[in-house]
Enzyme design. Structure first.
Site, short mmCIF file in Angstrom:
data_model
loop_
_atom_site.label_atom_id
_atom_site.label_comp_id
_atom_site.label_asym_id
_atom_site.label_seq_id
_atom_site.Cartn_x
_atom_site.Cartn_y
_atom_site.Cartn_z
N GLN A 1 38.69 39.80 44.81
CA GLN A 1 38.43 38.67 44.07
C GLN A 1 39.14 38.70 42.59
O GLN A 1 39.19 39.82 42.02
CB GLN A 1 36.80 38.56 43.67
CG GLN A 1 36.15 38.11 44.99
CD GLN A 1 34.85 38.26 44.70
OE1 GLN A 1 33.95 39.26 44.63
NE2 GLN A 1 33.98 36.87 44.57
N SER A 2 39.33 37.65 42.00
CA SER A 2 40.35 37.74 40.63
C SER A 2 39.96 38.25 39.39
O SER A 2 40.48 38.59 38.62
CB SER A 2 40.95 36.35 40.49
OG SER A 2 41.39 35.74 41.64
N SER A 3 38.48 38.26 39.03
CA SER A 3 37.94 38.69 38.02
C SER A 3 36.77 39.54 38.23
O SER A 3 35.87 39.08 39.07
CB SER A 3 37.72 37.75 37.08
OG SER A 3 37.01 36.56 37.53
N GLN B 1 33.73 37.04 38.69
CA GLN B 1 33.71 36.52 40.24
C GLN B 1 32.82 37.52 40.77
O GLN B 1 31.90 37.16 41.80
CB GLN B 1 34.97 36.25 40.60
CG GLN B 1 35.64 35.09 40.09
CD GLN B 1 36.82 34.47 40.89
OE1 GLN B 1 37.30 35.27 41.86
NE2 GLN B 1 37.54 33.49 40.44
#
Length: 264
Positions: A20-22, A25
Site C-alpha cells: 500500500q502506498s502510504s 492507507q
C-alpha cells in the site's frame, strides 16, 4: 480452471506481493490489504501449494522515489530462478515507474516466470502478454502523473483563494482555520525585536547581520555593535537570553529574501 500458461515448473513456488502506498492507507484502508492477502486463495485454486507473502513495502509508494526492500527481494528471487510466479491483486502494485516495471518484466521473461493478478495470468515470453504488460505499465505511470496533476491543481486553486495552509508563519500558531499570535511572550518579544531592528537599521540584511551578532553575544558582558559602529544597549542579561532562545533568525531570513528579491 488452470490456465495453459502454467507449466509444472511454475508450480514450484509463488510470491504474493502486498503493498500500500502510504501509512495512512495501511491504517485506514484495511479492506484493500485484506483483499490483497486473499489472493492466496487464488494461488491455491490455480495449483500452487507453496508460496511466500512479501509485505515489507506496506506504506511505501511504488512511484520510484522510495527504496522498497520487499520489491528488491522479490526481483532477486526471480533472478535466481527460485520463483515460478509473482502475484499481486493488481499489477500496478508491483511498480508505477517504467524502469522498475520493465526490470521485473524482463527478468520474468528471461527465467520464464509468470505474473498473476485477480483477472488473468501473464506469460512474458508470449509476445501478446508482453505487449499487454507494457501497456499496463504505461497506463499505471500515466495514472500516477494524472493524480499528481489533479492534486497540484487543487492546491493551486486553494492557494488562489487564500485557503492553503502548509505551516503556520513564524510567531503564529494555528487555531482552527485562523492564525493567532504565539502565546509564548518570549516569541512575541523576539518578533518585536526583529521588526524594531529592521525599521531602525533600514533593511532586513542589516538586521540579519546585527542579529547574528546579537545571538552570538547573548549572555556576554560586551554588548553587540551595530553596523554603523555604535554599541547597542541590549536588554538585561536574563531578557537577552530569553529572547535569543526564541531564535528569530528564520523570520529575518524571510524578510531578507523579500528585501533582496528582483523587482518586476
Amino acid at each position: 480452471m488452470i490456465s495453459d500458461k502454467i507449466r509444472p515448473h511454475h508450480l514450484e513456488k509463488a510470491i504474493l506481493y502486498v503493498r500500500q502506498s502510504s501509512a495512512h492507507q495501511v491504517l485506514h484502508n484495511r479492506e484493500s490489504s485484506a483483499l490483497q492477502y486473499a489472493m492466496r486463495d487464488r494461488l491455491t485454486a490455480l495449483g500452487w501449494s507453496e508460496f511466500e507473502v512479501i509485505d515489507d513495502d506496506l506504506g511505501r509508494s511504488a512511484a520510484g522515489g522510495i527504496q522498497r526492500a520487499g520489491f528488491k527481494r522479490m526481483v532477486a528471487e526471480v533472478c535466481l530462478g527460485k520463483v515460478g510466479a509473482v502475484c499481486a491483486r493488481e499489477v500496478s502494485h508491483f511498480a508505477r515507474n517504467r524502469r522498475a516495471w520493465q526490470q521485473l518484466i524482463e527478468m520474468c521473461r528471461v527465467v520464464d516466470t509468470v505474473l498473476v493478478d485477480q483477472e488473468t495470468i501473464y506469460a512474458p515470453r508470449h509476445g501478446n502478454d508482453r505487449l499487454l504488460l507494457g501497456l499496463k505499465g504505461s497506463l499505471n505511470e500515466y495514472e500516477l502523473d494524472l493524480l499528481r496533476q489533479r492534486s497540484l491543481s487543487a492546491r493551486y486553486e486553494k492557494a488562489r483563494r487564500g485557503e492553503l495552509i502548509v505551516t503556520a508563519p513564524v510567531g503564529f500558531v494555528k487555531a482552527g482555520d485562523d492564525y493567532e499570535k504565539d502565546p509564548d511572550r518570549r516569541v512575541q518579544e523576539a518578533i518585536n525585536l526583529v521588526f524594531d531592528e529592521v525599521e531602525e537599521l533600514g533593511s532586513a540584511r542589516q538586521a540579519l547581520c546585527w542579529l547574528h551578532e546579537y545571538n552570538r553575544f547573548a549572555g556576554a558582558d560586551q554588548p553587540p555593535t551595530r553596523p554603523d559602529g555604535d554599541q547597542t544597549t541590549p536588554p538585561s542579561t536574563g531578557s537577552l537570553r530569553t529572547r535569543s532562545t526564541a531564535a528569530p533568525m528564520p523570520m529575518v531570513r524571510q524578510l531578507w529574501r523579500r528585501d533582496t528579491a528582483p523587482r518586476a
